[in-house]
Design a protein around this motif. Structure first.
Motif, PDB file in Angstrom:
ATOM      1  N   ARG A  54      21.760  40.551   2.579  1.00  0.00           N
ATOM      2  CA  ARG A  54      20.719  39.869   3.338  1.00  0.00           C
ATOM      3  C   ARG A  54      19.941  40.827   4.233  1.00  0.00           C
ATOM      4  O   ARG A  54      19.034  40.397   4.952  1.00  0.00           O
ATOM      5  CB  ARG A  54      21.317  38.742   4.176  1.00  0.00           C
ATOM      6  N   SER A  55      20.304  42.107   4.195  1.00  0.00           N
ATOM      7  CA  SER A  55      19.596  43.089   5.017  1.00  0.00           C
ATOM      8  C   SER A  55      19.662  44.446   4.329  1.00  0.00           C
ATOM      9  O   SER A  55      20.673  44.803   3.724  1.00  0.00           O
ATOM     10  CB  SER A  55      20.229  43.183   6.405  1.00  0.00           C
ATOM     11  N   ASP A  56      18.567  45.200   4.430  1.00  0.00           N
ATOM     12  CA  ASP A  56      18.538  46.553   3.862  1.00  0.00           C
ATOM     13  C   ASP A  56      18.978  47.605   4.877  1.00  0.00           C
ATOM     14  O   ASP A  56      19.351  48.713   4.509  1.00  0.00           O
ATOM     15  CB  ASP A  56      17.119  46.887   3.370  1.00  0.00           C
ATOM     16  N   SER A  57      18.949  47.249   6.160  1.00  0.00           N
ATOM     17  CA  SER A  57      19.251  48.240   7.197  1.00  0.00           C
ATOM     18  C   SER A  57      20.620  48.051   7.843  1.00  0.00           C
ATOM     19  O   SER A  57      21.202  49.008   8.346  1.00  0.00           O
ATOM     20  CB  SER A  57      18.165  48.191   8.289  1.00  0.00           C
ATOM     21  N   ASP A  58      21.135  46.836   7.827  1.00  0.00           N
ATOM     22  CA  ASP A  58      22.430  46.554   8.444  1.00  0.00           C
ATOM     23  C   ASP A  58      23.325  45.833   7.442  1.00  0.00           C
ATOM     24  O   ASP A  58      22.851  45.309   6.435  1.00  0.00           O
ATOM     25  CB  ASP A  58      22.255  45.685   9.694  1.00  0.00           C
ATOM     26  N   ILE A  59      24.622  45.798   7.734  1.00  0.00           N
ATOM     27  CA  ILE A  59      25.555  45.134   6.827  1.00  0.00           C
ATOM     28  C   ILE A  59      25.502  43.631   7.081  1.00  0.00           C
ATOM     29  O   ILE A  59      25.913  43.148   8.132  1.00  0.00           O
ATOM     30  CB  ILE A  59      26.988  45.657   7.016  1.00  0.00           C
ATOM     31  N   SER A  60      24.970  42.915   6.110  1.00  0.00           N
ATOM     32  CA  SER A  60      24.842  41.461   6.216  1.00  0.00           C
ATOM     33  C   SER A  60      24.772  40.890   4.811  1.00  0.00           C
ATOM     34  O   SER A  60      23.980  41.355   3.981  1.00  0.00           O
ATOM     35  CB  SER A  60      23.585  41.091   7.002  1.00  0.00           C
ATOM     36  N   PHE A  61      25.616  39.884   4.544  1.00  0.00           N
ATOM     37  CA  PHE A  61      25.684  39.278   3.215  1.00  0.00           C
ATOM     38  C   PHE A  61      25.564  37.760   3.321  1.00  0.00           C
ATOM     39  O   PHE A  61      25.744  37.172   4.394  1.00  0.00           O
ATOM     40  CB  PHE A  61      27.023  39.624   2.540  1.00  0.00           C
ATOM     41  N   SER A  62      25.264  37.158   2.195  1.00  0.00           N
ATOM     42  CA  SER A  62      25.323  35.704   2.117  1.00  0.00           C
ATOM     43  C   SER A  62      26.778  35.256   2.195  1.00  0.00           C
ATOM     44  O   SER A  62      27.693  36.025   1.921  1.00  0.00           O
ATOM     45  CB  SER A  62      24.711  35.219   0.799  1.00  0.00           C
ATOM     46  N   ARG A  63      26.985  34.004   2.551  1.00  0.00           N
ATOM     47  CA  ARG A  63      28.330  33.450   2.598  1.00  0.00           C
ATOM     48  C   ARG A  63      28.884  33.209   1.194  1.00  0.00           C
ATOM     49  O   ARG A  63      28.139  32.884   0.262  1.00  0.00           O
ATOM     50  CB  ARG A  63      28.320  32.109   3.310  1.00  0.00           C
ATOM     51  N   HIS A  64      30.191  33.331   1.061  1.00  0.00           N
ATOM     52  CA  HIS A  64      30.870  32.782  -0.107  1.00  0.00           C
ATOM     53  C   HIS A  64      30.693  31.266  -0.035  1.00  0.00           C
ATOM     54  O   HIS A  64      30.874  30.667   1.033  1.00  0.00           O
ATOM     55  CB  HIS A  64      32.354  33.148  -0.034  1.00  0.00           C
ATOM     56  N   PRO A  65      30.331  30.599  -1.124  1.00  0.00           N
ATOM     57  CA  PRO A  65      30.104  29.150  -1.067  1.00  0.00           C
ATOM     58  C   PRO A  65      31.259  28.367  -0.466  1.00  0.00           C
ATOM     59  O   PRO A  65      31.042  27.397   0.281  1.00  0.00           O
ATOM     60  CB  PRO A  65      29.883  28.772  -2.538  1.00  0.00           C
ATOM     61  N   TYR A 104      23.391  20.603  -2.671  1.00  0.00           N
ATOM     62  CA  TYR A 104      22.759  21.891  -2.363  1.00  0.00           C
ATOM     63  C   TYR A 104      23.463  23.064  -3.040  1.00  0.00           C
ATOM     64  O   TYR A 104      23.205  24.216  -2.696  1.00  0.00           O
ATOM     65  CB  TYR A 104      22.754  22.117  -0.852  1.00  0.00           C
ATOM     66  N   GLU A 105      24.308  22.806  -4.019  1.00  0.00           N
ATOM     67  CA  GLU A 105      25.109  23.865  -4.643  1.00  0.00           C
ATOM     68  C   GLU A 105      24.250  24.999  -5.196  1.00  0.00           C
ATOM     69  O   GLU A 105      24.591  26.184  -5.050  1.00  0.00           O
ATOM     70  CB  GLU A 105      25.994  23.258  -5.739  1.00  0.00           C
TER      71      GLU A 105
END
Length: 447
Positions: free
Chosen positions: A231-242, A323-324
């Motif tokens: 979710r970010s190119d500069s910092d460590i950030s990811f989407s949630r596991h469903p 919303y899956e």
């Protein structure tokens, strides 16, 4: 994201993948995760950690342990119900790969069981008490010697990040921590980002952070194995596991309904409020003759609580499946219950709990004591550790060090790791043990 990758049975610390069809059905890997959490020493300490209301002589008060068990039970139901619907939507998961609905339940149950495993003593104020030591207390002096993200880890000390470390930290003879499956670790990670930037968006995953700087490599490894979206190119950030949305929903359901129930059983909230507010959620399911046939307040409130939890479980499952697709794309940005048709009723219940329970005299007194206890322990232990590292420890410092458990990080060359190690030692203490050490250090009640 895709479910095949998200349901990884590979264990943290493994080098090879594990295939679902090759699993022993009597000892399924996801169920082993649950066992490993429940037998861990960190989980056992939750029996003496305040949930909201300080421990009393009644049978009504929930500890972190009983809360975690209840969240796990609700999470298991959520996972199984969602699993059934996901397998109907993607039949190849079962027909080709061998996944079962119970797999989803086992993953969510294990992650939910561990969701509070890293929380400090003294209830919800424990994290704030640790953070305040560094923001406004003696710990401010370390700011100039740490990176911005390291200092933020301490100022916003996070139980979720501490929990991730507990579950994954290598120890002598124990590579991979508790060696849980990547799927369970993913479901555990409610806030898959580092401490800075703080709340960069209104996305629910950005509300807090999920790992310390010391664990970013492990965190990225889990995210990459599961195919979480960056979710970010500069910092460590990811989407949630469903499935993290289901763990969160289980926690939300339990603390909303059960903290309310605790307040009523302790006389902090009138019983009439339960019927008034919970009946708005369960109006289609409640049978007045069953309610009024119950002779005790605890049984009547328990009846309403059970119906309310069941209703909200079904509601959360329906929202998840609606919303899956956007959840898999990483674009769903709220908690599941924020989409609930009962959102207004839930908010009303939480508002009453805040006023009558969370701000009650007993709770506030416990939180005030927690600030004093944790601040003193941090100050004394960090001072002793750093003085020892700098070869100027006093005799008092040397005695204090004997109170600390064996931990290689307290002798680390990194100031950040030494301080973080002390914070984690204090955070992993039970309420009673923290008070006992505080009293010993202050010379109180010494025979």
């Amino acid at each position: 994201m895709n479910w095949e990758q998200l349901l990884s049975l590979k264990r943290f610390g493994d080098t090879n993948k594990r295939i679902r069809k090759e699993q022993d059905e009597t000892r399924l890997g996801f169920e082993v995760d649950y066992d490993r959490v429940i037998f861990s020493s960190e989980f056992r300490s939750l029996q003496d950690k305040t949930q909201v209301i300080p421990l009393s002589q009644t049978d009504f008060v929930h500890t972190r342990l009983t809360h975690s068990l209840e969240v796990s039970v609700v999470g298991r139901s959520l996972g199984r119900l969602v699993g059934q619907k996901v397998l109907e939507k993607y039949p190849h998961l079962e027909n080709v790969h061998g996944y079962q609905a119970n797999d989803f339940g086992a993953i969510v149950a294990a992650a939910a069981l561990a969701h509070d495993i890293g929380n400090p003593p003294f209830g919800h104020s424990g994290e704030k008490a640790v953070g305040e030591y560094f923001k406004t207390g003696e710990g401010q002096k370390f700011k100039a010697h740490l990176t911005a993200k390291e200092y933020q880890d301490l100022c916003d000390f996070e139980g979720n990040a501490n929990g991730f470390k507990i579950l994954t930290e290598n120890r002598a003879g124990r590579k991979g921590g508790l060696r849980l499956s990547y799927a369970t670790l993913g479901a555990f990670m409610k806030y898959p980002k580092e401490s800075l930037p703080k709340k960069p968006t209104k996305h629910i995953a950005d509300k807090k952070y999920g790992f310390f700087q010391s664990d970013k490599d492990a965190f990225v490894d889990v995210a990459n194995e599961l195919g979480l979206l960056k979710r970010s190119d500069s910092d460590i950030s990811f989407s949630r596991h469903p499935l993290a949305f289901l763990v969160e929903a289980a926690d939300d359901i339990c603390y909303t309904i059960i903290d309310f129930e605790d307040g009523i059983n302790l006389g902090l909230i009138q019983e009439e409020y339960a019927l008034e507010y919970l009946s708005k959620i369960i109006r289609d399911r409640i049978k007045p003759e069953n309610y009024y046939a119950l002779s005790t307040k605890a049984d009547r409130i328990g009846y309403l609580r059970a119906l309310a939890i069941g209703t909200l479980i079904n509601e959360a499952v329906d929202i998840f499946m609606e919303y899956e697709a956007s959840i898999l794309k990483g674009t769903f940005d709220t908690a599941l219950l924020d989409k609930s048709k009962y959102e207004a009723q839930i908010n009303d219940i939480i508002k009453i709990s805040i006023e009558k329970v969370y701000q009650s005299k007993d709770v506030i007194e416990k939180e005030i004591a927690g600030y004093r206890v944790l601040s003193e322990l941090l100050n004394v232990f960090i001072g002793a550790v750093n003085n020892s590292y700098n070869n100027n420890a006093s005799n008092y410092d040397k005695l204090i060090l004997h109170l600390l458990p064996e931990n290689n990080s307290i002798t680390n060359d990194s100031l950040y790791l030494r301080i973080l190690s002390v914070c984690r030692i204090v955070a992993n203490m039970s309420d009673s043990y923290a008070i006992l050490l505080f009293n010993k250090i202050k010379g109180i009640n010494i025979a």
